[in-house]
Scaffold this motif. Sequence first.
Motif, PDB file in Angstrom:
ATOM      1  N   ILE A  99      -0.808  -5.629  13.388  1.00  0.00           N
ATOM      2  CA  ILE A  99      -1.360  -5.488  11.308  1.00  0.00           C
ATOM      3  C   ILE A  99      -2.680  -4.501  11.053  1.00  0.00           C
ATOM      4  O   ILE A  99      -3.160  -4.789  10.250  1.00  0.00           O
ATOM      5  CB  ILE A  99      -1.959  -7.262  11.590  1.00  0.00           C
ATOM      6  CG1 ILE A  99      -2.848  -7.815  11.765  1.00  0.00           C
ATOM      7  CG2 ILE A  99      -0.379  -7.559  11.525  1.00  0.00           C
ATOM      8  CD1 ILE A  99      -3.659  -8.893  11.767  1.00  0.00           C
ATOM      9  N   LEU A 146      -7.455  -6.987   2.854  1.00  0.00           N
ATOM     10  CA  LEU A 146      -7.488  -4.826   2.922  1.00  0.00           C
ATOM     11  C   LEU A 146      -6.501  -4.964   2.285  1.00  0.00           C
ATOM     12  O   LEU A 146      -6.817  -3.514   1.522  1.00  0.00           O
ATOM     13  CB  LEU A 146      -6.906  -5.578   4.561  1.00  0.00           C
ATOM     14  CG  LEU A 146      -6.428  -4.294   5.593  1.00  0.00           C
ATOM     15  CD1 LEU A 146      -7.257  -3.250   5.185  1.00  0.00           C
ATOM     16  CD2 LEU A 146      -6.018  -4.516   6.222  1.00  0.00           C
ATOM     17  N   ALA A 147      -5.712  -5.286   1.694  1.00  0.00           N
ATOM     18  CA  ALA A 147      -4.957  -4.866   0.766  1.00  0.00           C
ATOM     19  C   ALA A 147      -5.172  -4.953  -0.170  1.00  0.00           C
ATOM     20  O   ALA A 147      -5.079  -4.091  -1.144  1.00  0.00           O
ATOM     21  CB  ALA A 147      -3.016  -5.836   0.996  1.00  0.00           C
ATOM     22  N   SER A 188      -5.875  -1.252  -1.939  1.00  0.00           N
ATOM     23  CA  SER A 188      -4.912  -1.109  -3.396  1.00  0.00           C
ATOM     24  C   SER A 188      -5.132  -0.189  -4.240  1.00  0.00           C
ATOM     25  O   SER A 188      -4.365   0.101  -5.019  1.00  0.00           O
ATOM     26  CB  SER A 188      -3.923  -2.064  -3.759  1.00  0.00           C
ATOM     27  OG  SER A 188      -3.040  -3.013  -2.711  1.00  0.00           O
ATOM     28  N   GLU A 244      -1.420   2.306   4.760  1.00  0.00           N
ATOM     29  CA  GLU A 244      -3.337   2.452   4.198  1.00  0.00           C
ATOM     30  C   GLU A 244      -2.612   4.223   3.020  1.00  0.00           C
ATOM     31  O   GLU A 244      -4.443   3.972   3.013  1.00  0.00           O
ATOM     32  CB  GLU A 244      -3.616   2.898   5.863  1.00  0.00           C
ATOM     33  CG  GLU A 244      -3.463   1.750   7.406  1.00  0.00           C
ATOM     34  CD  GLU A 244      -4.603   2.076   7.852  1.00  0.00           C
ATOM     35  OE1 GLU A 244      -5.534   2.770   7.916  1.00  0.00           O
ATOM     36  OE2 GLU A 244      -4.639   1.040   8.861  1.00  0.00           O
ATOM     37  N   ALA A 245      -1.978   4.470   2.975  1.00  0.00           N
ATOM     38  CA  ALA A 245      -1.756   5.384   2.047  1.00  0.00           C
ATOM     39  C   ALA A 245      -0.913   5.130   0.646  1.00  0.00           C
ATOM     40  O   ALA A 245       0.083   4.880   1.135  1.00  0.00           O
ATOM     41  CB  ALA A 245      -1.107   6.755   2.603  1.00  0.00           C
ATOM     42  N   HIS A 246      -1.613   5.091  -0.677  1.00  0.00           N
ATOM     43  CA  HIS A 246      -0.363   4.647  -1.757  1.00  0.00           C
ATOM     44  C   HIS A 246       0.934   6.616  -1.198  1.00  0.00           C
ATOM     45  O   HIS A 246       1.318   6.021  -2.051  1.00  0.00           O
ATOM     46  CB  HIS A 246      -1.521   5.484  -2.698  1.00  0.00           C
ATOM     47  CG  HIS A 246      -2.529   4.397  -3.251  1.00  0.00           C
ATOM     48  ND1 HIS A 246      -3.888   4.564  -2.787  1.00  0.00           N
ATOM     49  CD2 HIS A 246      -2.436   3.220  -3.957  1.00  0.00           C
ATOM     50  CE1 HIS A 246      -4.159   3.536  -3.393  1.00  0.00           C
ATOM     51  NE2 HIS A 246      -3.498   2.589  -3.861  1.00  0.00           N
ATOM     52  N   VAL A 257      -0.783  -1.541  -0.965  1.00  0.00           N
ATOM     53  CA  VAL A 257      -1.050  -0.900   0.344  1.00  0.00           C
ATOM     54  C   VAL A 257      -1.083  -1.605   1.213  1.00  0.00           C
ATOM     55  O   VAL A 257      -2.616  -2.109   1.555  1.00  0.00           O
ATOM     56  CB  VAL A 257      -2.041  -0.085  -0.311  1.00  0.00           C
ATOM     57  CG1 VAL A 257      -2.537   0.716   1.393  1.00  0.00           C
ATOM     58  CG2 VAL A 257      -2.235   1.246  -0.713  1.00  0.00           C
ATOM     59  N   THR A 258      -1.043  -2.286   1.696  1.00  0.00           N
ATOM     60  CA  THR A 258      -1.554  -3.569   2.517  1.00  0.00           C
ATOM     61  C   THR A 258      -1.470  -3.115   4.166  1.00  0.00           C
ATOM     62  O   THR A 258      -2.605  -4.125   4.982  1.00  0.00           O
ATOM     63  CB  THR A 258      -0.060  -4.204   3.257  1.00  0.00           C
ATOM     64  OG1 THR A 258       0.966  -3.429   4.058  1.00  0.00           O
ATOM     65  CG2 THR A 258       0.905  -4.644   2.214  1.00  0.00           C
ATOM     66  N   GLY A 259      -1.605  -2.430   4.801  1.00  0.00           N
ATOM     67  CA  GLY A 259      -2.103  -1.649   6.052  1.00  0.00           C
ATOM     68  C   GLY A 259      -1.806  -2.695   7.278  1.00  0.00           C
ATOM     69  O   GLY A 259      -2.145  -2.538   8.047  1.00  0.00           O
ATOM     70  N   ILE A 260      -0.654  -4.089   6.756  1.00  0.00           N
ATOM     71  CA  ILE A 260      -0.601  -4.642   8.303  1.00  0.00           C
ATOM     72  C   ILE A 260       0.773  -4.160   8.756  1.00  0.00           C
ATOM     73  O   ILE A 260       1.171  -5.405   9.244  1.00  0.00           O
ATOM     74  CB  ILE A 260      -0.312  -5.818   7.614  1.00  0.00           C
ATOM     75  CG1 ILE A 260       0.432  -6.156   5.974  1.00  0.00           C
ATOM     76  CG2 ILE A 260      -2.348  -5.987   7.111  1.00  0.00           C
ATOM     77  CD1 ILE A 260       0.433  -7.799   5.910  1.00  0.00           C
TER      78      ILE A 260
END
Lengths: 146, 146, 146, 146
Positions: free
Chosen positions: A79, B85-86, B90, C62-64, C76-79
Motif C-alpha cells: 500500500i 494519503l488519498a 488527490s 501517486e500521479a493524476h 489518487v490513492t497511492g495504495i
Amino acid sequence: MERQVSVIGSGREHEAAAEEVGRLLAERRCTVVTGGLGEVMAAAHRGAKSAGGTTIAILPGEAHTDANPWADHVVVTGIGHARNLAVAASGHAVIAVGGSFGTLAEIAFALRLGRPVVVLGDGPVVEGVPRAPTPAEAVETVLASF
Amino acid sequence: MERQVSVIGSGREHEAAAEEVGRLLAERRCTVVTGGLGEVMAAAHRGAKSAGGTTIAILPGEAHTDANPWADHVVVTGIGHARNLAVAASGHAVIAVGGSFGTLAEIAFALRLGRPVVVLGDGPVVEGVPRAPTPAEAVETVLASF
Amino acid sequence: MERQVSVIGSGREHEAAAEEVGRLLAERRCTVVTGGLGEVMAAAHRGAKSAGGTTIAILPGEAHTDANPWADHVVVTGIGHARNLAVAASGHAVIAVGGSFGTLAEIAFALRLGRPVVVLGDGPVVEGVPRAPTPAEAVETVLASF
Amino acid sequence: MERQVSVIGSGREHEAAAEEVGRLLAERRCTVVTGGLGEVMAAAHRGAKSAGGTTIAILPGEAHTDANPWADHVVVTGIGHARNLAVAASGHAVIAVGGSFGTLAEIAFALRLGRPVVVLGDGPVVEGVPRAPTPAEAVETVLASF
C-alpha cells in the motif's frame, strides 16, 4: 506478545543513533518494528539483532525481498506510503530518529492513535512531542510511557 | 479534468474560513476535494456548492451515507486514516484550515508527494510550509503554485 | 449525489462491451467509477463521456497523469492494489466486464460490503453472482438493484 | 527469515482443520500469518503455538488488543478490509480454510501477486486453484510450491 516499539526516520547520518536505539530496545526485550527498508530502518534492525532481539519489517511494496537483511518477520503491505499508518500503529510507542516528511506522517498518525512518541536529535519538530538528546534517553522515555 | 484542490483541517471554529476557501476555489474553477465528513470538510464543500462548484468526498469508512450533504461525488475507501494519503494526493495542491494530527499527516503526505501546501491561520506549523492570513490569500497562493 | 456504478474488469477484447456499459449508465444518469487506467476502465469512461456522463478514476498510483483521458475527476490513492477496495466500495452497484484476479478481488469486496454485482460475459465466476449476457441487461440488472 | 505461510478463512466449523494446519506448518518451521482475529485465524495461531511455532497477526483495526491470544507479533494496519491485501502478500504461500467473501478477496490478491494458494475442504472455488482434502495435504502442497 512482547512490547513493540516502532523506530522511524531516515538519513544516513542517523544510522549510528538508530542502531543504538535498536540495540537498547532489544536489551529491554522490546520487539523493533520498522518500515523494513534501508538507512535508519535497517540500522535499527541491525542493532536489535546484535543484542539478540526480534525485528519486524512493514514494507510498502509487494515483495519480501525488499526487506533489509536484519528483518526476522516481513509484512508485505503493498500500500505504498499508507503503510506509514501501520508502522506507527504497530508500535506500543514510537521513536523517531531523524527523518523527513514520511517520518512526519508517521509521527502524526502515532499521535492520532494515542501512541507515545519521542523524537531523537534533529528529527521533525512537532508541538507537544518530547525530544531526547541520546538513544538511551529516547529508549528510557519510551519505556516509561508504557 | 478541472484542477483539484484538497481542503483539509478540522475544528468548528474554522468552518467560516473553510467555507470561504471552498467558495473562492469554486469561483476559480477548482474542484474541492475533502475527507468528506463534517466541520471544515463540510464547510469547504458547502462553500464550493454556494458558488456552483464541484465537490469530491474521500471517506474513511464503508458507506456513502457518511458523506456530508454537499458532496457531489463520494469515494468510499474503507481504509480509515490511511485515506488521508488519498486526500492529500488527490489535490493538485492542498490548503489546510486549522486541524490537528490527522491534518498534519495529510500535510506530510502532500509534501512527500510534491503537492504544494498552504496553511491558513493557526493550522499545523510545518517547517518550510507557507502560511496565509486569509482565505483569499491561501487560494491565490495555491493558484500561483500550479 | 448521482448514483455511482463501478465498472471493473480488464482485457482488450472486452473494451467494446465496457464502452457500451459506460454509455448506457450515463444515459441512465449514473456516474461511472473505475480504477482509472486503460482497457476496460478507459472504455467505460469513454462510453460515459460519449453520452455526456460523469466519470471518476480511482487510481492505484501517486500521479493524476496516470488516469485515462476520459476521467473527469481523479482520486489518487497511492495504495496499489488496495485501491480495489475503494473501487468496489464507491459504487452503489458494480458491473464486471471480463477481468482476472484484480477483478475477482473487487467482486469479493463488493459482496463483502453488500454492493450488488453483475458479471457480464466471461468475467470471473463467483457463486451466487448474477451474470448478464449483454451490456443492456447488465445495466438493467444493476438499476433494478438500487 | 523463516518461510511465512498465510492461513486465511472463516467459519467455526473449520477451526479444527485450521488448528491442524497451524500445527503442521509450525512443525515444518513455517511462521503462521493470519488476519489476527478469531475463528480460523485464532485456531491457526493456536495450532502453531502448540507446536512451538511463531505467529503474526495482521489486524484490520487500530488496537493491538484486537489480536487473538496466540499472536506473537501484532501488526496494526488500521485499514479495514484492505488489510486482506497485506495478509495475502505477506505469505510466501497461502492456505485457505473455509471462508467467504473476505477470503475470496485474499485468494484473488494472492494470485494477483503470484503467491501459491491451496484451498482446503469447502473453501471458495476459484478456477485454477488447487484444492486439498486434508490439512496434511494442504501443507505438503504449499511446501512443495516454495
